[in-house]
Design an enzyme around this catalytic site. Structure first.
Site: not given
Ligand SMILES: NC(=O)c1ccc[n+]([C@@H]2O[C@H](COP(=O)([O-])OP(=O)(O)OC[C@H]3O[C@@H](n4cnc5c(N)ncnc54)[C@H](O)[C@@H]3O)[C@@H](O)[C@H]2O)c1
Length: 263
Positions: A154, A167
């Site tokens: 991130s 975070y």
């Molecule tokens: N969206 C952004 O802008 C962004 C930016 C930087 C990093 N990220 C990182 O990308 C990754 C995915 O993010 P996203 O935006 O797709 O999130 P999201 O919330 O859309 O999806 C996350 C998925 O992970 C699952 N999940 C959560 N906790 C869990 C657990 N303990 N065990 C198993 N499954 C679990 C949830 O049920 C969900 O389906 C994360 O690590 C997030 O920190 C996202």
């Protein structure tokens, strides 16, 4: 005179044919988009989510799109669940060649009043999970002398904002865990790298994208002048999972519209 070709480029450098990828938290969002991208590059899939209904829908969707997909529902932050699901996995489905540690959560609160549970939950799901899942999957990679690990990093590996100290601490730790994995397992021909998205439109950022003030801030702060879409991460993920990245190790590749380059 040398007969060596001038270029050793071949599209096979980026092919994942015959590989199997496990992507955590891939019931939706970035994880599901990356899964689809890896599958389109040739990989078969093992999807994971802690929400069984969401996982089942994602597996059905991948199969409907013509890809080979299995699902395993477990919570990546619970060591007993991780062990129970992943220790028998290679016997059940075959070798895991690519591991994407993607599952992550946000729980915002001012640092001075952040409950310990909120701190701990975010550390557990965003950082400790990568340790738990990887230490269960990596013995097979070590035995085979090959593997690719991609940790979802991130911008908060590098910079923070108010109310996200848990975070930022977790993702900062994940950056160093990525480097630790890289140096520890490079001798086994395992490459571990980080993929660092900028601000992407997903459920995680849903409340932020519809907040006019935050939306203005992101557009002004990002040199590209916009939010990113999860599909814009696919090329980098395929690259890091492919033979093209066989000597790329311990790097965090940011896909952020230039945000980290700008003051
Ligand atoms: N969206 C952004 O802008 C962004 C930016 C930087 C990093 N990220 C990182 O990308 C990754 C995915 O993010 P996203 O935006 O797709 O999130 P999201 O919330 O859309 O999806 C996350 C998925 O992970 C699952 N999940 C959560 N906790 C869990 C657990 N303990 N065990 C198993 N499954 C679990 C949830 O049920 C969900 O389906 C994360 O690590 C997030 O920190 C996202």
């Amino acid at each position: 005179m040398s007969t060596a070709p001038l270029s050793s480029f071949s599209p096979a450098l980026f092919s994942l044919a015959g590989r199997r990828a496990l992507i955590t938290g891939s019931g939706q969002g970035i994880g599901l988009t990356l899964a689809r991208g890896l599958a389109a590059a040739g990989a078969s899939l093992v999807l994971n989510d802690r929400d069984p209904a969401r996982l089942a829908a994602a597996v059905a969707q991948m199969r409907a799109e013509g890809f080979t997909a299995e699902g395993r529902a477990f919570d990546v932050a619970q060591s007993t669940e991780v062990e129970a699901a992943l220790a028998p996995l290679e016997n059940e489905v075959g070798a895991i060649d690519i591991l994407v540690n993607n599952a992550g959560i946000h729980r915002r609160a001012p640092l001075e009043s952040m409950p310990l549970e909120l701190w701990q939950e975010v550390l557990d799901v965003n950082l400790t999970s990568a340790f738990l899942v990887t230490r269960t999957v990596v013995p097979g990679m070590i035995r085979r002398g090959a593997g690719k690990i991609i940790n979802l990093c991130s911008l908060n590996c590098e910079v923070s904002r108010p109310t996200i100290a848990n975070y930022a601490a977790a993702k900062g730790g994940l950056k160093m865990l990525t480097r630790a994995m890289a140096v520890e397992w490079a001798r086994h021909n395992i490459q571990t790298n980080g993929l660092g998205p900028g601000y992407m439109r997903t459920a995680m950022t849903g409340t932020l994208t519809v907040d006019p003030e935050f939306d203005r801030f992101i557009r002004a702060r990002t040199p590209a002048g916009r939010w990113g879409e999860p599909r814009e991460l696919v090329g980098t993920a395929v690259f890091l999972a492919s033979p093209a990245a066989d000597f790329v190790n311990g790097q965090i590749l940011y896909v952020d519209g230039g945000l980290l380059a700008a003051l």
